[in-house]
Design an enzyme around this catalytic site. Structure first.
Site, mmCIF file in Angstrom:
data_model
loop_
_atom_site.group_PDB
_atom_site.id
_atom_site.type_symbol
_atom_site.label_atom_id
_atom_site.label_comp_id
_atom_site.label_asym_id
_atom_site.label_seq_id
_atom_site.Cartn_x
_atom_site.Cartn_y
_atom_site.Cartn_z
ATOM 1 N N THR A 371 36.594 65.077 46.141
ATOM 2 C CA THR A 371 37.278 64.225 45.177
ATOM 3 C C THR A 371 38.642 64.881 44.973
ATOM 4 O OG1 THR A 371 35.145 63.785 44.169
ATOM 5 C CG2 THR A 371 37.039 63.403 42.762
ATOM 6 N N THR A 389 37.898 59.331 44.139
ATOM 7 C CA THR A 389 37.048 59.972 45.138
ATOM 8 C C THR A 389 36.589 59.009 46.228
ATOM 9 O OG1 THR A 389 35.048 61.347 45.366
ATOM 10 C CG2 THR A 389 34.889 59.479 43.885
ATOM 11 N N ASP A 413 25.577 58.004 45.004
ATOM 12 C CA ASP A 413 25.541 58.459 43.601
ATOM 13 C C ASP A 413 24.495 57.716 42.769
ATOM 14 O OD1 ASP A 413 27.138 60.647 43.319
ATOM 15 O OD2 ASP A 413 28.878 59.608 42.528
ATOM 16 N N SER A 442 28.893 58.487 37.476
ATOM 17 C CA SER A 442 29.868 59.451 37.984
ATOM 18 C C SER A 442 29.912 60.689 37.093
ATOM 19 C CB SER A 442 31.250 58.777 37.979
ATOM 20 O OG SER A 442 32.274 59.715 38.212
ATOM 21 N N SER A 443 30.526 61.745 37.618
ATOM 22 C CA SER A 443 30.801 62.946 36.825
ATOM 23 C C SER A 443 32.286 63.083 36.520
ATOM 24 C CB SER A 443 30.388 64.202 37.602
ATOM 25 O OG SER A 443 29.048 64.161 37.931
ATOM 26 N N GLY A 463 34.669 68.080 42.170
ATOM 27 C CA GLY A 463 33.554 69.044 42.173
ATOM 28 C C GLY A 463 32.217 68.481 41.785
ATOM 29 N N GLY A 464 32.021 67.142 41.904
ATOM 30 C CA GLY A 464 30.708 66.561 41.627
ATOM 31 C C GLY A 464 30.234 66.963 40.245
HETATM 32 O O1 DON Z 1 31.998 60.392 40.836
HETATM 33 C C1 DON Z 1 31.287 61.365 41.040
HETATM 34 O O2 DON Z 1 30.640 61.911 40.195
HETATM 35 C C2 DON Z 1 31.196 61.998 42.392
HETATM 36 N N1 DON Z 1 30.890 61.075 43.357
HETATM 37 C C3 DON Z 1 32.368 62.847 42.649
HETATM 38 C C4 DON Z 1 32.196 63.626 43.899
HETATM 39 C C5 DON Z 1 32.970 64.859 43.852
HETATM 40 O O3 DON Z 1 33.613 65.193 42.897
HETATM 41 C C6 DON Z 1 32.887 65.719 45.003
HETATM 42 N N2 DON Z 1 33.996 66.673 44.925
HETATM 43 N N3 DON Z 1 34.436 67.561 45.161
#
Ligand code: DON
Length: 570
Positions: A371, A389, A413, A442-443, A463-464
């Site tokens: 992301t 992302t 997700d 989402s995060s 960073g998920g």
């Molecule tokens: O929106 C979300 O929560 C995730 N799909 C984001 C993924 C993510 O941040 C991966 N990153 N480094």
């Protein structure tokens, strides 16, 4: 306390031996992103008289060219907008969230992926929201013409730009992969004439330039109803994807009211559901406010204990309660001070809570990168915190045939197996199961902080599931420990996501933290060893491109954890 803070600053300064871009100051405008070309494109738009939102649209589209790992037009995200100071108004500013999360295609149902294992490919693509989100933000807060803010992306794609070592090696790895699928990806991203990409090579993307030109000439609707929509539908039909013409035509971005809380006299704003990130951040801050964080000091086991215990509880509540608010009611108590007080009173200050004891029936999956986040403030104090992302790095790996852009794999997700929650990491909780037209949870957590109506901080991170933890760290470093933008971004980061019941710490097992880590372990905390370590032996969490405003001066700090970003000040 002063001593604790100066020790902390010393430790921060001695952090990893990685080149870090300098903190940049400006009084006129600032753009901080992962890509120097994109930051420069945004700054140029500010110089042309554009607002922070004009610059944000230009940066987001430029990143789709220069940072294909996560910059996108085929994904989705969240944009927090701090409005420009309304002349003569003493009303406090009301930030808004432009929510442009991807959506489940109409053909899919709650158990369509019960037996599916593949995490990439056409079936994983959600209806993209980025173009609709950028268009909505531009319509509400843009000053320049749409074509003007799309122009830098056209130029970058058509003329090319010099790639850095990180992008060269990623493209070599990805395009060189012998996987039978994703031939369009290989065609677009393989070095012309053969051989390996090297740092400094020029990446030219003529088909993407044509797509950007269509966006500029025919308007954003061309993505959902026009030429680009036709290309997406053809790609879906050729590759067995689920998105139809009707899905695209029906997509809408939304203006949503941010979630917010007060924290020690500061006001914090972040996206509401369908992101859980903002709600998690507020819950953690409301818990931390019950403790004298400043007095405990940043390197005390007592502080880290309450920090990770707040993360543990907020993450557990996320899994139990959160999903698309248009499909599932989100309990208001998650944002309440009384609830946070109750949680903090139940917290054992001397022992780690075992995560299973909070909710023995549910568990979490892991989440891959990538992301990207950028922060912008213009000369009228309008600000944008934007995180968007493709989900994985390079998303689904599907490049739309002839159009040169990647599509997300955001469908991953959703909770794919309703009711099936396992200790190995599957989540089957009801609020985030798939349904036609539903946004996946989402995060993402682009965040704005103000005091007495004046903007103080613009931040966010990729960073998920670590995203709200990274943002929490930056906010606490600024508010509780009075760190500068550079120090707040550089400070080592903590993360706990309830399950697996492990603390992730960027500097584990660094010798200068040995005593702190030993004390935490004595309290029953467990540490994550199964993380990817980089060349210097440490993991890195997030990439928090941040702007801090002190006494009217903008301080921009680009993060260095993914690649060398850039704070471009005017
Ligand atoms: O929106 C979300 O929560 C995730 N799909 C984001 C993924 C993510 O941040 C991966 N990153 N480094």
């Amino acid at each position: 306390m002063l001593l604790a803070c100066s020790l902390w600053i010393g430790l921060v300064a001695s952090l990893l031996a990685v080149d870090r871009p300098p903190e940049v100051t400006s009084e006129k405008g600032m753009v901080v992103s992962v890509s120097p070309e994109a930051s420069d494109a945004g700054l140029d738009i500010l110089k042309q008289g554009g607002s922070a939102v004009d610059a944000a649209v230009a940066v987001a589209l430029a990143l789709a060219v220069t940072f294909p790992e996560a910059g996108n037009i085929g994904g989705g995200g969240f944009m927090m907008v701090w409005p420009a100071n309304a002349k003569g108004s003493d009303q406090p500013a009301q930030p808004v969230c432009i929510e442009y999360r991807e959506t489940c295609p109409a053909a899919l149902k709650r158990d369509s992926f019960v037996n599916e294992r593949r995490q990439e490919g056409h079936h994983t693509i959600g209806i993209p929201g980025t173009v609709a989100g950028l268009a909505l933000a531009h319509e509400k807060c843009g000053k320049l013409k749409w074509a003007q803010v799309v122009a830098p992306a056209i130029l970058l794609a058509h003329e090319g730009f010099h790639i850095d070592a990180a992008l060269a090696s990623a493209l070599n790895r990805m395009a060189g992969s012998p996987t039978a699928n994703f031939s369009e990806f290989r065609r677009v991203f393989t070095k012309p004439g053969g051989g390996e990409w090297q740092s400094g090579d020029r990446l030219i993307q003529r088909e993407l330039a044509q797509t950007m030109k269509t966006l500029a000439d025919d308007g954003p609707d061309s993505f959902y109803r026009g030429r680009i929509a036709e290309q997406i539908v053809a790609e879906m039909q050729a590759g067995g994807g689920f998105i139809t013409r009707e899905d695209l035509a029906g997509y809408r971005a939304h203006v949503r009211k941010p979630v917010s809380t007060s924290y020690r006299g500061y006001d914090i704003y972040a996206p509401p559901p369908p992101s859980a990130g903002g709600t998690q951040l507020m819950e953690c801050l409301n818990i931390l406010e019950q403790f004298d964080v400043n007095g405990l000091g940043p390197k005390s086991p007592q502080f880290v204990h309450v920090l990770v215990e707040s993360m543990r509880r907020a993450s557990c509540d996320r899994v139990r309660h959160m999903g698309d608010p248009d499909f599932t009611p989100i309990p208001v108590k998650l944002l309440s001070k009384d609830y946070a007080k109750q949680l903090s009173e139940q917290l054992d200050l001397s022992r780690a809570t075992r995560s299973e004891s909070l909710a023995p029936d549910i568990t979490l999956t892991d989440e891959p990168p990538s992301t990207t986040h950028f922060s912008i403030v213009d000369g009228h104090c309008m600000a944008v915190a934007n995180t968007y992302t493709l989900q994985n790095s390079y998303g689904s790996r599907v490049v739309v045939g002839g159009a040169g852009f990647l599509l997300n794999n955001e469908m991953t997700d959703f909770n794919w197996r309703p009711g099936v929650t396992t200790t190995r990491g599957q989540v089957g909780t009801e609020p985030n199961v798939m349904a036609p037209g539903k946004r996946m949870l989402s995060s993402q957590c682009p965040t704005l902080v103000s005091r007495e109506g004046k903007l103080l901080l613009v931040t966010g991170s990729p960073g998920g599931r670590t995203i709200p933890s990274t943002v929490l760290g930056v906010v606490v470093n600024v508010i509780d420990f009075s760190l500068s933008a550079r120090e707040a971004v550089d400070a080592p980061r903590w993360h706990h996501q309830w399950l697996p019941d492990r603390i992730q710490f960027e500097r584990h097992p660094a010798p200068d933290y040995a005593e702190l880590l030993r004390q935490l372990q004595q309290q029953g905390h467990l540490f994550s060893d199964d993380v990817k370590r980089l060349g210097d032996g440490y993991q890195r969490q997030g990439d928090a491109h941040t702007i801090l405003i002190r006494h009217g001066v903008l301080h921009g700090a680009a993060d260095w954890r993914r690649t060398v970003g850039k704070a471009a000040g005017w």
